[in-house]
Design an enzyme around this catalytic site. Structure first.
Site, mmCIF file in Angstrom:
data_model
loop_
_atom_site.group_PDB
_atom_site.id
_atom_site.type_symbol
_atom_site.label_atom_id
_atom_site.label_comp_id
_atom_site.label_asym_id
_atom_site.label_seq_id
_atom_site.Cartn_x
_atom_site.Cartn_y
_atom_site.Cartn_z
ATOM 1 N N ARG A 170 5.461 -16.546 14.268
ATOM 2 C CA ARG A 170 4.817 -15.392 14.890
ATOM 3 C C ARG A 170 4.480 -15.702 16.346
ATOM 4 O O ARG A 170 4.482 -16.856 16.772
ATOM 5 C CB ARG A 170 3.558 -14.979 14.140
ATOM 6 C CG ARG A 170 2.446 -16.035 14.122
ATOM 7 C CD ARG A 170 1.267 -15.543 13.299
ATOM 8 N NE ARG A 170 0.172 -16.506 13.281
ATOM 9 C CZ ARG A 170 -1.002 -16.303 12.704
ATOM 10 N NH1 ARG A 170 -1.232 -15.156 12.083
ATOM 11 N NH2 ARG A 170 -1.951 -17.215 12.729
ATOM 12 N N ARG A 179 0.833 -1.197 0.000
ATOM 13 C CA ARG A 179 0.000 0.000 0.000
ATOM 14 C C ARG A 179 0.871 1.252 0.000
ATOM 15 O O ARG A 179 1.859 1.320 0.710
ATOM 16 C CB ARG A 179 -0.909 0.014 1.230
ATOM 17 C CG ARG A 179 -1.880 -1.153 1.231
ATOM 18 C CD ARG A 179 -2.770 -1.128 2.447
ATOM 19 N NE ARG A 179 -3.597 -2.326 2.464
ATOM 20 C CZ ARG A 179 -4.127 -2.855 3.553
ATOM 21 N NH1 ARG A 179 -3.904 -2.284 4.725
ATOM 22 N NH2 ARG A 179 -4.861 -3.941 3.489
ATOM 23 N N TYR A 217 -7.552 -23.756 0.769
ATOM 24 C CA TYR A 217 -7.496 -22.820 1.886
ATOM 25 C C TYR A 217 -8.679 -21.877 1.768
ATOM 26 O O TYR A 217 -8.843 -21.193 0.756
ATOM 27 C CB TYR A 217 -6.191 -22.025 1.897
ATOM 28 C CG TYR A 217 -6.148 -21.074 3.068
ATOM 29 C CD1 TYR A 217 -5.788 -21.537 4.337
ATOM 30 C CD2 TYR A 217 -6.531 -19.748 2.931
ATOM 31 C CE1 TYR A 217 -5.783 -20.685 5.432
ATOM 32 C CE2 TYR A 217 -6.530 -18.887 4.013
ATOM 33 C CZ TYR A 217 -6.158 -19.367 5.258
ATOM 34 O OH TYR A 217 -6.176 -18.536 6.339
ATOM 35 N N ARG A 263 0.578 -28.416 5.679
ATOM 36 C CA ARG A 263 1.412 -27.898 6.748
ATOM 37 C C ARG A 263 0.573 -27.892 8.020
ATOM 38 O O ARG A 263 -0.638 -27.650 7.978
ATOM 39 C CB ARG A 263 1.893 -26.479 6.442
ATOM 40 C CG ARG A 263 2.736 -26.365 5.189
ATOM 41 C CD ARG A 263 4.090 -27.025 5.341
ATOM 42 N NE ARG A 263 4.971 -26.265 6.236
ATOM 43 C CZ ARG A 263 6.177 -26.668 6.594
ATOM 44 N NH1 ARG A 263 6.642 -27.855 6.200
ATOM 45 N NH2 ARG A 263 6.934 -25.917 7.374
ATOM 46 N N GLU A 280 4.108 -19.753 17.350
ATOM 47 C CA GLU A 280 3.657 -20.686 16.316
ATOM 48 C C GLU A 280 4.841 -21.210 15.519
ATOM 49 O O GLU A 280 5.679 -20.432 15.046
ATOM 50 C CB GLU A 280 2.667 -20.010 15.357
ATOM 51 C CG GLU A 280 1.315 -19.720 15.974
ATOM 52 C CD GLU A 280 0.311 -19.234 14.948
ATOM 53 O OE1 GLU A 280 0.531 -19.436 13.724
ATOM 54 O OE2 GLU A 280 -0.703 -18.629 15.354
ATOM 55 N N ASP A 288 -11.034 -18.833 3.796
ATOM 56 C CA ASP A 288 -11.342 -17.961 4.916
ATOM 57 C C ASP A 288 -12.728 -18.313 5.447
ATOM 58 O O ASP A 288 -13.538 -18.952 4.762
ATOM 59 C CB ASP A 288 -11.298 -16.499 4.484
ATOM 60 C CG ASP A 288 -9.875 -15.978 4.319
ATOM 61 O OD1 ASP A 288 -8.989 -16.489 5.034
ATOM 62 O OD2 ASP A 288 -9.654 -15.093 3.472
#
Length: 384
Positions: free
Chosen positions: A280, A178, A349, A250, A301, A351
């Site tokens: 993270r 951005r 994957y 994974r 993680e 959301d």
């Protein structure tokens, strides 16, 4: 339309949403799940010592542009405002993600305006790469070597367990850059967190007299054949007993630690350096900014290859996996009265909002097929 007895394998979002719709239409629904709780990987629970709402299988942040899905989840739970503002520690400094104007100016020690930053970043990019094929190609063409090394390379190696040159460019295309100071990770119109957690929401969806939930329960294919129709949200290869081999995933390992006070000042802190073993740290009280807690619950993680006894998180979907997936899809389409749904059932994957959207569409497709006397397909979304 005659009432059917349908089996939902999995008490996550897919099974709950489809089950609720069919129950409201007068069908009898049995939902089974091998775990001791509903909600799948969205499961949340309050920590007994601190009172913090913990995302047991890693953070789930709800974001969507789908107004119907947003209205749907808010029927069952109050969603309060939440903006996902991710930070990353890289090369001894902390930056904002996704890469934005502040990140660019901070990293390069500049005070660039948006138009100047565009020109500056283009000067860093490898313009000789005209058709990026790999993750590394895309990064070098998109942001240049410095930002690639700082924010993408190490994290990607840890997350996927391979070199960025072995991953397709499409993975990086999902990561924005951005040229303003907006550090909200998502662009979506509707963003928030359920006030009482995702498990409370899913329990409310399942609260219908036509739905029976059986936890810590597995069902074999032979047992499933006793039902009029099965909606299967488990691993598609698992339905067939992994006869052709296992699809690659994974998985994540979580190392919990507690802290008195505020450990990192944000919900998510990525670690971009490859010599830091975890990807993270998540501090869960920050996912509920309307609450106040002295104690804090955190997770480091670690990403690694998924074994037979592990929880599958991220489908790899490389060439070998897609070839094997095609074979399982062919088998699935030959099954009678079974529909494969959700992240694991379609090996994609997804959301949460997309999962709910597809579940709503799947439920409607089933009701329409019943009304028309037609066969329900194995997939309502092509997994390939």
């Amino acid at each position: 339309m005659m009432s059917k007895h349908c089996l939902m394998v999995g008490a996550g979002l897919s099974g709950a949403v489809i089950g609720r719709m069919l129950a409201e239409a007068g069908h009898r629904i049995t939902i089974v799940d091998a775990r001791a709780h509903v909600g799948g990987n969205c499961h949340t629970e309050r920590d007994a010592e601190t009172g913090v709402m913990v995302h047991i299988y890693g953070p789930h942040i709800f974001h969507t542009d789908d107004a119907e899905v947003w209205d749907y989840v808010n029927k069952f739970e109050t969603f309060l405002p939440y903006k996902n503002r991710v930070k990353t520690t890289s090369q001894g400094a902390v930056y904002s993600l996704p890469v934005n104007l502040h990140t660019i100016n901070q990293y390069f020690g500049q005070t660039l305006r948006p138009d100047e930053a565009r020109v500056f970043l283009e000067s860093k990019a490898d313009t000789s790469i005209t058709d990026p094929q790999t993750f590394e190609d895309q990064a070098l063409r998109f942001v240049g070597p410095e930002l690639y090394e700082a924010f993408f390379k190490g994290y990607t190696i840890k997350q996927w367990g391979c070199q960025p040159t072995d991953l397709p460019a499409s993975i990086l295309k999902r990561l924005p850059v951005r040229f303003n100071y907006d550090d909200n990770y998502f662009y979506h119109k509707f963003q928030g967190m359920p006030e009482n957690g995702y498990t409370a929401m899913i329990e409310a969806i399942l609260d219908h007299p036509g739905i029976t939930v059986q936890l810590e329960t597995t069902v074999s294919r032979d047992q499933a054949a006793q039902y009029d129709h099965v909606f299967y949200s488990g691993p598609i290869d698992g339905w067939f007993g992994y006869e052709l081999g296992r699809l690659g995933y994974r998985t994540l390992d979580f190392e919990r630690f507690d802290y008195q006070g505020d450990y990192q000042g944000c919900a998510v802190m990525n670690y971009g350096d490859v010599d830091v073993p975890y990807t993270r740290i998540t501090e869960h009280k920050h996912f509920s900014p309307w609450e106040s807690h002295e104690g804090s619950v955190l997770y480091r993680e670690f990403s690694r290859a998924c074994g037979p006894e592990d929880i599958p998180y991220y489908p790899i979907r490389m060439v070998a996996e897609k070839t094997l997936l095609q074979e399982y899809v062919d088998r699935a389409e030959a099954e009678a009265n079974v529909t494969f749904v959700g992240r694991l059932g379609t090996y994609r994957y997804l959301d949460m909002d997309v999962t709910i959207r597809e579940a709503l569409d799947c439920g409607r497709r089933f009701l329409a097929a019943q009304a028309a006397g037609e066969k329900m397909p194995a997939f309502t979304v092509n997994p390939l």
